[in-house]
Scaffold this motif. Sequence first.
Motif, PDB file in Angstrom:
ATOM      1  N   MET A   1       0.852  -1.338  -0.074  1.00  0.00           N
ATOM      2  CA  MET A   1       0.087   0.220  -0.210  1.00  0.00           C
ATOM      3  C   MET A   1       1.015   1.140   0.169  1.00  0.00           C
ATOM      4  O   MET A   1       2.460   1.373   0.102  1.00  0.00           O
ATOM      5  CB  MET A   1      -1.029   0.530   0.866  1.00  0.00           C
ATOM      6  N   LEU A   2       0.014   2.107  -0.792  1.00  0.00           N
ATOM      7  CA  LEU A   2       0.792   3.197  -0.248  1.00  0.00           C
ATOM      8  C   LEU A   2      -0.150   4.283   0.309  1.00  0.00           C
ATOM      9  O   LEU A   2      -1.235   4.427   0.458  1.00  0.00           O
ATOM     10  CB  LEU A   2       1.284   4.445  -1.796  1.00  0.00           C
TER      11      LEU A   2
ATOM     12  N   GLU B   1       6.796   5.481  11.632  1.00  0.00           N
ATOM     13  CA  GLU B   1       8.265   5.135  12.093  1.00  0.00           C
ATOM     14  C   GLU B   1       9.119   5.451  11.337  1.00  0.00           C
ATOM     15  O   GLU B   1      10.372   5.380  12.426  1.00  0.00           O
ATOM     16  CB  GLU B   1       7.866   3.949  12.572  1.00  0.00           C
ATOM     17  N   GLN B   2       9.527   4.713   9.960  1.00  0.00           N
ATOM     18  CA  GLN B   2      10.805   4.960   9.012  1.00  0.00           C
ATOM     19  C   GLN B   2      10.309   6.407   8.401  1.00  0.00           C
ATOM     20  O   GLN B   2      11.498   6.401   7.262  1.00  0.00           O
ATOM     21  CB  GLN B   2      10.630   3.898   8.308  1.00  0.00           C
ATOM     22  N   GLY B   3      10.284   7.410   8.530  1.00  0.00           N
ATOM     23  CA  GLY B   3      10.132   8.347   8.241  1.00  0.00           C
ATOM     24  C   GLY B   3       9.691   9.768   9.633  1.00  0.00           C
ATOM     25  O   GLY B   3      11.032   9.954  10.090  1.00  0.00           O
TER      26      GLY B   3
ATOM     27  N   ASN C   1      -3.586  -6.576  16.431  1.00  0.00           N
ATOM     28  CA  ASN C   1      -2.389  -6.682  15.359  1.00  0.00           C
ATOM     29  C   ASN C   1      -0.995  -7.398  16.136  1.00  0.00           C
ATOM     30  O   ASN C   1      -0.524  -7.703  14.874  1.00  0.00           O
ATOM     31  CB  ASN C   1      -2.550  -5.949  14.078  1.00  0.00           C
TER      32      ASN C   1
ATOM     33  N   PHE D   1       1.741   5.011  12.306  1.00  0.00           N
ATOM     34  CA  PHE D   1       2.811   6.381  12.612  1.00  0.00           C
ATOM     35  C   PHE D   1       3.765   6.680  11.469  1.00  0.00           C
ATOM     36  O   PHE D   1       4.474   5.096  11.466  1.00  0.00           O
ATOM     37  CB  PHE D   1       2.640   5.272  13.776  1.00  0.00           C
TER      38      PHE D   1
ATOM     39  N   THR E   1       4.217   2.008  10.846  1.00  0.00           N
ATOM     40  CA  THR E   1       3.379   1.379  12.032  1.00  0.00           C
ATOM     41  C   THR E   1       1.754   1.438  12.358  1.00  0.00           C
ATOM     42  O   THR E   1       2.128   2.518  12.496  1.00  0.00           O
ATOM     43  CB  THR E   1       4.594   1.118  13.179  1.00  0.00           C
ATOM     44  N   TYR E   2       1.103   0.310  11.910  1.00  0.00           N
ATOM     45  CA  TYR E   2      -0.341   0.765  12.080  1.00  0.00           C
ATOM     46  C   TYR E   2      -0.756   0.258  13.558  1.00  0.00           C
ATOM     47  O   TYR E   2      -0.327  -0.644  14.350  1.00  0.00           O
ATOM     48  CB  TYR E   2      -0.943  -0.303  11.404  1.00  0.00           C
TER      49      TYR E   2
ATOM     50  N   GLY F   1      -1.252  -6.841   9.266  1.00  0.00           N
ATOM     51  CA  GLY F   1      -1.050  -5.324  10.163  1.00  0.00           C
ATOM     52  C   GLY F   1      -2.000  -4.509  10.718  1.00  0.00           C
ATOM     53  O   GLY F   1      -2.768  -3.990  10.940  1.00  0.00           O
TER      54      GLY F   1
ATOM     55  N   ARG G   1       3.611   7.604   0.605  1.00  0.00           N
ATOM     56  CA  ARG G   1       5.043   6.632   1.078  1.00  0.00           C
ATOM     57  C   ARG G   1       4.576   5.341   0.591  1.00  0.00           C
ATOM     58  O   ARG G   1       3.024   5.109   1.243  1.00  0.00           O
ATOM     59  CB  ARG G   1       5.090   7.721   2.395  1.00  0.00           C
ATOM     60  N   ASP G   2       5.438   4.364   1.021  1.00  0.00           N
ATOM     61  CA  ASP G   2       5.255   2.736   1.013  1.00  0.00           C
ATOM     62  C   ASP G   2       5.300   2.599   2.822  1.00  0.00           C
ATOM     63  O   ASP G   2       5.721   2.767   3.485  1.00  0.00           O
ATOM     64  CB  ASP G   2       6.741   2.526   1.167  1.00  0.00           C
TER      65      ASP G   2
ATOM     66  N   ASP H   1      -1.888  -3.056  -4.176  1.00  0.00           N
ATOM     67  CA  ASP H   1      -2.614  -1.820  -3.465  1.00  0.00           C
ATOM     68  C   ASP H   1      -2.237  -0.774  -4.454  1.00  0.00           C
ATOM     69  O   ASP H   1      -0.761  -0.909  -4.263  1.00  0.00           O
ATOM     70  CB  ASP H   1      -3.398  -1.756  -2.051  1.00  0.00           C
ATOM     71  N   HIS H   2      -3.155   0.130  -4.821  1.00  0.00           N
ATOM     72  CA  HIS H   2      -2.494   1.369  -4.783  1.00  0.00           C
ATOM     73  C   HIS H   2      -1.444   1.722  -5.832  1.00  0.00           C
ATOM     74  O   HIS H   2      -0.416   1.775  -6.249  1.00  0.00           O
ATOM     75  CB  HIS H   2      -1.598   1.903  -3.329  1.00  0.00           C
TER      76      HIS H   2
ATOM     77  N   THR I   1      16.863   1.611   9.060  1.00  0.00           N
ATOM     78  CA  THR I   1      15.997   2.666   9.099  1.00  0.00           C
ATOM     79  C   THR I   1      16.939   4.246   8.832  1.00  0.00           C
ATOM     80  O   THR I   1      18.395   3.432   9.517  1.00  0.00           O
ATOM     81  CB  THR I   1      15.383   3.508  10.241  1.00  0.00           C
TER      82      THR I   1
ATOM     83  N   ASN J   1      12.280   2.272  -1.531  1.00  0.00           N
ATOM     84  CA  ASN J   1      11.523   2.049  -2.389  1.00  0.00           C
ATOM     85  C   ASN J   1      11.432   3.799  -2.220  1.00  0.00           C
ATOM     86  O   ASN J   1       9.692   4.024  -1.199  1.00  0.00           O
ATOM     87  CB  ASN J   1      10.397   0.773  -1.920  1.00  0.00           C
TER      88      ASN J   1
ATOM     89  N   GLN K   1       5.133   0.335   4.297  1.00  0.00           N
ATOM     90  CA  GLN K   1       5.809  -0.575   5.153  1.00  0.00           C
ATOM     91  C   GLN K   1       6.510   0.713   5.988  1.00  0.00           C
ATOM     92  O   GLN K   1       7.320   0.186   7.402  1.00  0.00           O
ATOM     93  CB  GLN K   1       7.222  -0.803   4.206  1.00  0.00           C
ATOM     94  N   GLU K   2       6.842   1.608   5.603  1.00  0.00           N
ATOM     95  CA  GLU K   2       7.050   3.095   6.328  1.00  0.00           C
ATOM     96  C   GLU K   2       6.653   3.115   7.688  1.00  0.00           C
ATOM     97  O   GLU K   2       7.125   3.769   8.902  1.00  0.00           O
ATOM     98  CB  GLU K   2       7.678   3.917   5.577  1.00  0.00           C
TER      99      GLU K   2
ATOM    100  N   ILE L   1       0.657  -1.301  -7.042  1.00  0.00           N
ATOM    101  CA  ILE L   1       2.212  -1.756  -7.306  1.00  0.00           C
ATOM    102  C   ILE L   1       2.221  -3.106  -7.137  1.00  0.00           C
ATOM    103  O   ILE L   1       0.893  -3.865  -6.979  1.00  0.00           O
ATOM    104  CB  ILE L   1       2.580  -2.232  -5.551  1.00  0.00           C
TER     105      ILE L   1
ATOM    106  N   ARG M   1      13.365  10.295   4.746  1.00  0.00           N
ATOM    107  CA  ARG M   1      13.323   8.808   6.027  1.00  0.00           C
ATOM    108  C   ARG M   1      13.130   7.281   5.038  1.00  0.00           C
ATOM    109  O   ARG M   1      12.350   8.035   4.373  1.00  0.00           O
ATOM    110  CB  ARG M   1      13.513   9.653   7.170  1.00  0.00           C
ATOM    111  N   THR M   2      13.289   6.607   5.252  1.00  0.00           N
ATOM    112  CA  THR M   2      13.247   5.448   4.865  1.00  0.00           C
ATOM    113  C   THR M   2      13.849   4.145   5.357  1.00  0.00           C
ATOM    114  O   THR M   2      14.678   4.535   6.153  1.00  0.00           O
ATOM    115  CB  THR M   2      12.293   5.458   3.244  1.00  0.00           C
ATOM    116  N   GLY M   3      13.485   2.590   5.140  1.00  0.00           N
ATOM    117  CA  GLY M   3      13.925   1.782   5.526  1.00  0.00           C
ATOM    118  C   GLY M   3      14.598   1.286   4.167  1.00  0.00           C
ATOM    119  O   GLY M   3      13.902   1.056   3.497  1.00  0.00           O
TER     120      GLY M   3
END
Lengths: 93, 980, 185, 416
Positions: A1-2, A60-62, D414, A58, A17-18, D298, A11-12, B246-247, C149, C129, A14-15, B249, C142-144
């Motif tokens: 997802m973005l 987190e990686q941003g 989650n 959140f 936290t839900y 998640g 943003r990806d 999604d989106h 990080t 990415n 993955q960066e 990708i 900032r990214t992974g």
Amino acid sequence: MLIPHPLLGPRDAQEFTYLGDATLLDRPDPDAPGAEAAFCDYVFLRDNPAGVHRELWFHEQGDRSWLVVTRDTVTHEILGAELVRDVRAGART
Amino acid sequence: MTRLTGGLIDRDTPLDFTFNGRSYTGFAGDTLASALMANGVDLVGRSFKYHRPRGVFAAGSEEPNALVTLREGARAEPNTRATVAELYAGLTARSQNHVGTLERDLLAVNDLLSPMFAAGFYYKTFMWPRAFWEKLYEPAIRRAAGLGALSLEPDPDAYDKGFLHCDLLVIGAGAAGLAAALTAGRAGARVILADEDFRPGGRLLSESDLLDEAPASDWVAAVHAELAALPNVRIMPRTTVFGVYDHGIYGAVERVADHLPTPGDGVRQTLWRITAKRAVLAAGAIERHIPFADNDRPGILLAGAMRAYANRWATLPGRAGAPVAVFTNGDDGHRTALDLRAKGVPLLGVVDTREHAQAFGDYEVFRGATVTGTRGRRGVTAIEITRGGKAKWHDVGALAVAGGWNPNVHLASHHRGRPVWNPDLLAFVPGADGPRGLFPAGAAAGQGGTGAALADGVRAATAALADIGVTAPEVTLPAATDFASAQAAFWHVPGKRRAWVDFQNDVTVKDITLAHNENMRSVEHLKRWTTLGMATDQGKTANISALAVMAEITGRTIPETGTTVFRPPYTGVSLSVLGGGDTGKHFRPERLTPTHDWAAAQGATFTEVGAWLRAQMFPRAGEDHWRTTVDREARAVRSAVGICDVTTLGKIDVQGTDAAEFLNRVYANMMATLKVGRVRYGLMLREDGHLYDDGTCARLGEDHFVVTTTTANAGPVYRNMEFAHQCLWPELDVQMISTTDAWAQIAVAGPKSRTLLERIVDDTDLSNEAFPFMACAELTICDGLRARLFRISFSGELAYELAVPARYGAALMARLMEAGEDLGVTPYGTEALGVLRIEKGHATGAEITGQTTASMLGLGKMVSVKKDSIGAVMSRREGLAAEARRLVGLKPVGDDAPIPAGSHLFIKGASRTLETDQGWVTSACYSPGVGSHIALGYLEHGDTRMGEVIVAANPLEGQEMAVEVVSPHFVDPEGVRLRD
Amino acid sequence: MTDLTPVTALGDATARQARFGALRLAERPDVGLASLALRKGGSAPAPFGLVLPGPGKAVFGEKASAYWTGPDQWMIEVPGQGTGDFAAALREVAPGVSITEQTDGFTVFEVTSDSGGASIDALMAKLVNVDPAALGPGRATRTGLHHMTVFLVRRSQDRLDVIAMRSFARALWHALSVAAERLEG
Amino acid sequence: MKFSGLRVVKEALTGHRGWTPLWRNPDPKPAYDVIIVGGGGHGLATAYTLAATYGITNVAVLEKGWLGSGNIGRNTTIIRSNYLLPGNQPFYEFSMKLWERQEQDLNFNSMVSQRGIINLFHTDGQRDAYRRRGNAMHLSGADGRLLSREELREKVPFLNFDNARFPIKGGLMQSRAGTARHDGVAWGYARAADQRGVDIIQNCEVTGFRMEAGRVTGVETTRGTIGANKVGVAVAGSSSRVMAMAGMRLPIESHVLQAFVSEGLKPTIPGVVTFGAGHFYVSQSDKGGLVFGGDLDGYNSYAQRGGLPTVEDVIEGGMALMPMIGRARLLRSWGGIMDMSMDGSPIIDRTHIDGLYFNGGWCYGGFKATPASGYAFAHLLATDTPHETARAYRFDRFARGLVVDEKGVGAQPNLH
Ligand SMILES: Cc1cc2nc3c(=O)[nH]c(=O)nc-3n(C[C@H](O)[C@H](O)[C@H](O)COP(=O)(O)OP(=O)(O)OC[C@H]3O[C@@H](n4cnc5c(N)ncnc54)[C@H](O)[C@@H]3O)c2cc1C
Ligand SMILES: NC(=O)c1ccc[n+]([C@@H]2O[C@H](COP(=O)([O-])OP(=O)(O)OC[C@H]3O[C@@H](n4cnc5c(N)ncnc54)[C@H](O)[C@@H]3O)[C@@H](O)[C@H]2O)c1
Ligand SMILES: Cc1cc2nc3c(=O)[nH]c(=O)nc-3n(C[C@H](O)[C@H](O)[C@H](O)COP(=O)(O)O)c2cc1C
Ligand SMILES: [Zn+2]
């Protein structure tokens, strides 16, 4: 997802936290009568809708902003994203 | 040996390969399938259930039959489709799923027993006697099932992953895809053109179509050249787009080196995650067949595949020289006849189910006829043609079957939108509820004619670009003619014998009938009862025919019957590439402490703590048991001074005028009253009132704090503090940032720690009066190096933690060793740290499990009732308030022996049940201080049971021992030493 | 000054460098780093004459650089300050804000290219990415990266800084060099 | 009709003409004693137990789609009773005992296969936690043992023992654990319930509850109103949606969990193996596919599909743990909607509405619970008292502070 970050654009996911339902912003008044029951609802109960859901992510990686993302839980389509900062400021004024 | 004229193979580059140990030669441009065919090898595998002889059926990734194990040793790759395996010099392949040779498979008896193995048979038997399932039946079934075998060795090749971004992703480089890419490329958009084939062109390479009156491959070459020259276009051959997420990708796998003997220094495959603003799905169409009796023999192919082998690869299946027949329900089958005729192949004719079928050339047409049987053990040698009830056998070398084309709706259905039935095309086309931003085009959208596909590619690209505000230029397309495409809704030839629908899983029309009779009528039940479409090809050539048969039996329409769900991946993707290539030690990055190299040089052993590696202990020469080392290290701390890197604890710098108020709300205990220059132990709760984390909080200035967390919770606590600030209390003036890595933090612990530190600090008074227990200060050491000193103790001894900029950590460690040599300074690791804290009754993750409360640790009073804090309200719920278990110390009674952590605690004489269970042992060690093994545990009302002898039971390992309940503070219970 | 000898994040006495075709990797232990966050309602200072940039951006001054790390928060960096008290120096030129020492919190790896920005973009395509279109000169994000990080600061077409937490230095160096080697080697 | 090997042979010799429908397709009656909403494993097992054990046969199971289309038809089929907490372990051990006689009870081969499960540990702390758990298992009468590294090398030699980022130190093994054929379980219960008179009604979605004076009297469905004395809801991932129709908010979030199957392979992996330092667990199906999974994506989802990062995360774990699977190919991936509860444990309880009962919150672990869940829910429906093994699964445990939180992560679904 973005995730369409209000400041940084798409943003990806993955960066991030839900956390979950954005009702977690509405922490009950600990001093009000019946606070314990109110906290139980706040901590444990969810609408959990199939459809539009306002939820906390959140970055987190941003930039470490908490976001309120409005997303459809059936299609995963994202209808909007706001900084919690702005949401809270809006709630105040 | 059958090679026809022409084709897109490079006859100047012969390539040797072996199949089942025999050597053959093909050409560059061949696939393993075309090369085997050209060498006259038609039998290439065995079916899953009945072990029927099977040959190549298709010409692409939809292949159900021709599965081989490619390569050897650790590189062996089972279930590889010969039809997409690009030939390279030295290729080796083996057939699979047979016992004995491919030609004489012993398990072919299954075919004779096939009536026993009808759909779902295993649900009805093998139930008696009960114990036989695991011992007898199941192992036999498992051995027979499966296809190829893994080598059981680790994959020796390297893999990569990466991320691409574009405006338009074009999936498929056939007529539609090339037209789409050209349109978008010329518009200046960022384009990615991906095709799973090694050569662009799609069906244009396999058809005899002319474009602008020249072979289509000329146009393909010209477009390819133009696209390759555009900087905004990335062409990715050998790249399968396997999933739509999604989106926008897309998951794609690029087979970088699968066409080479080995990848050499490079990677074998790359996993690409493509983020595309829009995509064109130009994935073409997949031909379907017409089930009829004994239709699964080698030499019976899809008609489009037969054309592909003839036109692109200049070869033909079956007995050389024998006539070829075509069985069709529409005009398209006639193309095969025409193309074969053009190549000089003898034709039996076209068997067309339509009464009024017309011939498109000079060959016989069996009108209103069907194929009702075949012969030939290892390949078709004769077919039975039935017309008006009259049957006649004809010798053939091969048979082409044309049942119509199914738009390749796979990717368009990955978001679980269903394809919709188009009654004119007699096919499902992508529905409107497909993935957002994905535009189907060409044959994938039901626009299968060459001219139509080209135009549709332009249309789709133009529309996709318009969606993102890019205007596409006009693109002039080459002149093309669309072949006639009339077709009858003819789905299968009824009959008594088995007619295969799904070749790989051996599902026949009879199985579908049986499923119907047993009320497995929904397509999804049909699939699961018969395993239709569940093989490696996912029924690409089978599913639609099967559901048409089911529709016929139930009297429902095809759209009412519906399709099963399409799921990623489009074709099988190796687990190696999906795993991204970081295996072994590189599975996850390691975090190293500032003193890591120093510790390694001292001979330390290391242990994983979350992402960190920490020094576990520092064995000395002659210490042949780890206990010797750990005891020595722990004793050194108790009697002299030890040093230990504790950098991994999380450190969060908190500033702002409201920092104190903020921390008051985050910690359960009072923090606002902490004085500058002092440290306090703090407890954090979750909002549900359970214990979350503990650590120290130091006040460096009026509005400046440093919060420490446990190693494991450093990230989550920092996140939760951001939550508390941004989401709950944004009105507070607080700024926070992690500084975990910035400071090398060294614990200096033991009665001589002050003496040692006094030798390195620059004029700071460390006397107990000037720098008491729980003091902190910013100071300098070793001639001016900035440092922070905290007088805190995990071990219970007089102790400090000293922090310096991380780059000096190793040097500081060395300096402390030098400066403290006469004091007996000793480095200690996590093991001794564990011993020291157990002796002192300090909690760690073993005690703070997320299920525990502050009261269990005996710290219930720390949860302040004078103020609000996270978790305060909920910690008062009846269940938490009534929690009676308390942390206790445990000592063996009688002979000393280890008390296994994880043992459960019982009253002496009580039965060993969950009802009588009174707690458990959380941590245990040998205590050099106490001189015996000791443990910590939670025990019901433990705080009131000092001196009681109870049982620590470990039935898991058959152990029981009597233990005495003691204070958890084995060492210095009054806390005199740390205040000294 | 102290007589303790510092080591780089990679554990060496001197900064590590490596070359992979047109790409060069260099450790930059000399860069002094400190974070700067505004107090609630405070206004942005201009330390070392830098106009603190907006989201996703970086500014490069003569002496110092700054990049945005979050709302009202920046990282300020000055080369040649690796062993000094950079946070203190920054506090002097930027009063009334929250400043936190970060020099040793991170490791700065500089990626430079002899063949223009494309090689850097290709390298990053294997690691992060982030759309290269959003990673042009003057951009910072900032990214992974391989479960770490990182900050990415694009100083120019042919120079990108990759900044990770110091404890990850070796893992990051490994990831960068393997990717660079595969691309250029 | 009774199934047996003999029957299969007979039918084989006579052209399979004798097989009859596995269950009927009845039209709904106007009313039933008990309506079960949800034709998944739990709903069907409940209906079966009501009929077989409690003698209540005037029962309908209403399923909105095709039978078994929910999580029962898409899970990774692991059955085990290796829980830690006293609220859980006896329940799952009861379930395991029911599994052990399931084929005989149902006269249907659901392929319960006790090939064992191994949960690997990689640190001493994990070992101690597993020892605590293994002991809880023993105390409940279940089997279990700790395996050393050497024993593991014997049993599962293909694991990455020598070059691992997180070294394997041992494992907790339960030999009686294993797998069962997911679809077969649903079909077996459906057939057995049908044979005992239960009406199984497919394509019948419940769209509302009929209430009178605070008591439920029936349900509205896409096939009309159906009356009932009691309604039991067992709709797993749809729990919140359905209970919202009764005005209830639940301590549940719906999340997507993905699962994966590889192409068919000759036997490779003997039982179930679970990685303790990454999100990966695997078994091999009787058909030969490696069936594996990992963690939730998640985020809240009702989409039955997930994202690519999770696919990568799971398979990274797999490759780290058993690098020999690398040359196998992923065949198919899918998702299911998990009813994730706030403490990771289920709810089997009455609601505040008379006659309305709820069974849900099974998270990713409800397949193994199927027989016991059906039993306990039937017991509750029949007797209005909780089954002795399911006493901890009450709604009020959250408010009272009596959560059953195996993982100790609190009210964040989650993370469970
Ligand atoms: C990928 C995956 C892997 C898993 N792995 C395991 C595992 O290895 N071991 C394990 O123990 N558990 C596992 N689980 C969990 C387990 O599958 C579930 O907890 C369990 O199946 C849930 O119970 P059920 O079978 O009754 O649910 P379901 O099968 O989901 O049944 C609920 C039914 O209710 C129906 N329904 C919903 N709304 C309505 C309505 N309004 N009207 C009528 N009907 C309705 C649905 O269509 C569905 O058929 C896994 C789950 C998933 C998704
Ligand atoms: N009725 C029909 O549909 C029909 C009948 C006969 C011939 N044709 C021919 O089919 C062609 C139609 O052109 P088209 O461009 O629509 O289709 P095409 O079949 O020519 O091209 C599709 C391309 O997509 C690729 N592809 C498929 N799935 C992919 C994936 N997941 N990832 C990457 N690549 C993938 C294939 O390798 C192929 O090259 C014309 O040449 C036409 O003559 C169509
Ligand atoms: C244990 C198990 C094994 C499976 N094996 C296969 C298989 O061999 N082939 C296959 O195509 N699908 C297999 N599947 C996946 C199903 O096809 C299907 O994707 C899954 O049940 C979810 O249903 P859905 O995709 O229709 O939503 C398997 C599923 C499970 C739960
Ligand atoms: Zn890596």
